[in-house]
Design a protein around this motif. Structure first.
Motif, short mmCIF file in Angstrom:
data_model
loop_
_atom_site.label_atom_id
_atom_site.label_comp_id
_atom_site.label_asym_id
_atom_site.label_seq_id
_atom_site.Cartn_x
_atom_site.Cartn_y
_atom_site.Cartn_z
N GLY A 18 -13.99 -6.41 7.44
CA GLY A 18 -12.75 -6.67 6.73
C GLY A 18 -11.97 -5.42 6.42
N LEU A 19 -12.65 -4.27 6.38
CA LEU A 19 -11.99 -3.00 6.07
C LEU A 19 -11.47 -2.28 7.30
CD1 LEU A 19 -14.26 -1.66 3.21
CD2 LEU A 19 -11.78 -1.95 3.09
N VAL A 20 -11.67 -2.86 8.48
CA VAL A 20 -11.12 -2.26 9.69
C VAL A 20 -9.60 -2.12 9.53
CG1 VAL A 20 -10.70 -2.62 12.15
CG2 VAL A 20 -12.97 -3.05 11.20
N ARG A 21 -9.07 -0.95 9.88
CA ARG A 21 -7.66 -0.65 9.68
C ARG A 21 -7.26 -0.90 8.23
NH1 ARG A 21 -4.22 0.38 13.76
NH2 ARG A 21 -3.13 1.31 11.99
N SER A 22 -8.02 -0.30 7.32
CA SER A 22 -7.74 -0.49 5.90
C SER A 22 -6.35 0.03 5.52
CB SER A 22 -8.81 0.20 5.05
OG SER A 22 -8.82 1.59 5.29
N ASP A 23 -5.77 0.88 6.37
CA ASP A 23 -4.43 1.38 6.09
C ASP A 23 -3.40 0.26 6.10
OD1 ASP A 23 -5.15 1.47 8.97
OD2 ASP A 23 -3.03 2.00 9.22
N ARG A 24 -3.75 -0.88 6.71
CA ARG A 24 -2.84 -2.01 6.76
C ARG A 24 -3.06 -2.98 5.59
NH1 ARG A 24 -2.06 -3.62 13.17
NH2 ARG A 24 -1.61 -1.51 13.89
N LEU A 25 -4.01 -2.67 4.73
CA LEU A 25 -4.31 -3.52 3.58
C LEU A 25 -3.70 -2.92 2.33
CD1 LEU A 25 -8.11 -4.15 4.28
CD2 LEU A 25 -6.16 -5.49 5.09
N THR A 26 -3.32 -3.78 1.39
CA THR A 26 -2.83 -3.27 0.11
C THR A 26 -4.00 -2.69 -0.67
OG1 THR A 26 -3.19 -5.31 -1.16
CG2 THR A 26 -1.12 -5.14 0.09
N PRO A 27 -3.74 -1.80 -1.64
CA PRO A 27 -4.85 -1.27 -2.44
C PRO A 27 -5.67 -2.36 -3.13
CG PRO A 27 -2.89 0.06 -2.76
CD PRO A 27 -2.46 -1.13 -1.94
N THR A 28 -5.02 -3.43 -3.57
CA THR A 28 -5.77 -4.50 -4.23
C THR A 28 -6.75 -5.15 -3.26
OG1 THR A 28 -3.80 -4.96 -5.55
CG2 THR A 28 -5.54 -6.59 -5.62
N ILE A 29 -6.30 -5.41 -2.03
CA ILE A 29 -7.19 -6.02 -1.04
C ILE A 29 -8.31 -5.04 -0.67
CG2 ILE A 29 -7.32 -6.95 1.29
CD1 ILE A 29 -4.49 -8.01 0.93
#
Length: 466
Positions: free
Chosen positions: A290-301
């Motif tokens: 789920g953290l793959v490409r975490s740069d595309r996730l909001t800080p909350t996610i």
């Protein structure tokens, strides 16, 4: 020395997903090997291996024998209906309009977001272009059968339209939001769980409805969102097979919609479910996916995903891993900006964050002799922050705090907290909350000479039997 088994790719196709399910149940049976399982179901070990890798079309009678030997409760037979039931007819219909390659190779997606298109000889697999309609007509077999005429639910999902319209997408969001509210306030059992099953059936059927191209992504995202909510509801009610199917459908739709946020949310729940079921290693794997490409996730996610990692590490009793994951979750949450988050992430506020990370620290306190104060402080913040809208989360945090204090602190204080927990949990239909109460009752049993502890245990027993 036995060679390590090949890593599977359950997201590659429905047939590969079925193979991964078979391996999951095989390994749950004391690490049963394919060489042992084959003769038990009257096939060669090679057939078992090929089914698991998605290279062999399992027969229905074999699925039934596998269910009997592996004691799955009929999971594989129900899944067979989803994966293989109408595949021959669909493939025949599709073939009438196009020519198949001579060698039988078909295009199988490795995931629109993380992989490209590869050609693989998956005999009997369903081409990706047909997968949505395939799921729409067959995945219902993997959900718990119910008699719709006899159901009484808080509301009924709408009838299928002839063509997807914006109003249909609004209804889809309304059903997901309503179910989310009922689940958090009441738990996933009873009528809430029944309504969840009906809603998932309705949503999957929407995939077969004619949909304008400009609405397709929104439709897929809406179904992914509902799949997550339905899966969470079934997870809470311990309908784990139905939950897993809902999560898989959600994952598939999120991938096709290229929605990184919903994809992460799906893996967050898959991680929590695996950790809860006693496989924190698999839970950690899902969280990392789920953290793959975490740069595309909001800080909350990101904070939500790191909290899932922390819970997995906590179940492993890995002190350093847990503390590092909790720290990463805290750092991400400190950068959280609700304006950046999708509306369905509003639940992940300060109370939810402290409750999730407290669960990870609880395991360290109980099983790794770590300071209980860190977990207790977070549980208290969660309890104070949760409104009646999140009665289940508040009740579970209260129960875990009572267990922690009962095991590591003042039993009289724990008894007071325990009664507060029962005020919430006693109104729920949550199997998870019930199991936490059993844990509290066990800890209270260590103080048999204390009359108040005995009274708490009796109230817990009465609540569980109600």
């Amino acid at each position: 020395m036995p060679q390590p088994e090949k890593e599977l790719t359950p997201d590659g196709s429905p047939q590969e997903w079925f193979g991964a399910e078979l391996r999951y149940w095989r390994k749950r049976n004391d690490g049963l090997r394919a060489a042992q399982l084959g003769p038990m179901v009257q096939v060669s070990p090679d057939v078992i291996s090929k089914i698991e890798k998605g290279r062999y079309r399992c027969r229905r009678d074999l699925a039934e024998r596998l269910d009997a030997v592996l004691e799955t409760g009929g999971v594989l037979t129900r899944a067979w209906g989803m994966v293989f039931g109408d595949a021959d007819k669909k493939r025949s219909d599709a073939d009438s309009g196009r020519r198949q390659p001579a060698d039988g190779a078909i295009q199988v997606r490795a995931g629109r977001m993380l992989g490209g298109e590869t050609s693989a000889p998956l005999l009997g697999s369903v081409p990706p272009v047909d997968r949505r309609a395939f799921l729409a007509t067959t995945s219902l077999a993997a959900l718990t059968p119910i008699d719709l005429a006899r159901l009484v639910a808080p509301a009924a999902p709408p009838e299928l339209p002839k063509r997807i319209r914006p109003t249909d997408l609004d209804q889809l969001r309304h059903v997901a939001d309503a179910l989310h509210r009922w689940d958090n306030a009441q738990g996933g059992g009873g009528m809430v769980g029944d309504f969840a099953s009906r809603s998932m059936q309705w949503a999957v059927r929407l995939l077969s409805v004619d949909c304008p191209a400009h609405l397709r992504t929104e439709l897929l995202g809406g179904i992914a969102r509902l799949g997550i909510v339905v899966g969470a509801t079934h997870f809470d009610a311990y309908a784990h097979d139905a939950a897993r199917v809902a999560f898989k459908i959600a994952s598939e739709c999120a991938e096709e919609a290229s929605d990184w946020w919903l994809r992460a949310k799906t893996y967050s729940f898959l991680s929590r479910q695996a950790t809860w079921l006693g496989d924190p290693d698999e839970g950690l794997t899902y969280a990392e996916k789920g953290l793959v490409r975490s740069d595309r996730l909001t800080p909350t996610i990101q904070a939500m995903m790191h909290s899932a990692r922390a819970r997995a590490f906590g179940k492993m009793h890995d002190v350093q891993g847990t503390l590092a994951a909790v720290g990463a979750a805290d750092d991400a949450f400190a950068r959280s900006n609700p304006i950046e988050d999708p509306s369905w992430m509003r639940y992940y506020d300060e109370a939810q964050h402290h409750g999730d990370t407290a669960h990870a620290l609880f395991d360290l306190s109980i099983h790794a002799d770590q300071d209980p104060g860190r977990a207790a402080q977070r549980f208290r913040k969660a309890i104070a922050g949760h409104s009646d809208e999140y009665a289940r989360s508040r009740g579970i945090s209260n129960t875990k705090l009572a267990s922690l204090v009962m095991a590591k602190g003042d039993p009289m204080q724990a008894i007071t907290v325990g009664h507060q927990a029962l005020d919430d949990v006693g109104r729920l239909t949550s199997r998870r909350a019930a199991d936490d109460l059993r844990e509290l009752r066990s800890f209270a049993g260590r103080h048999r000479g204390l009359e108040q502890a005995t009274a708490l245990r009796r109230r817990i027993t009465a609540t569980l039997q109600a």
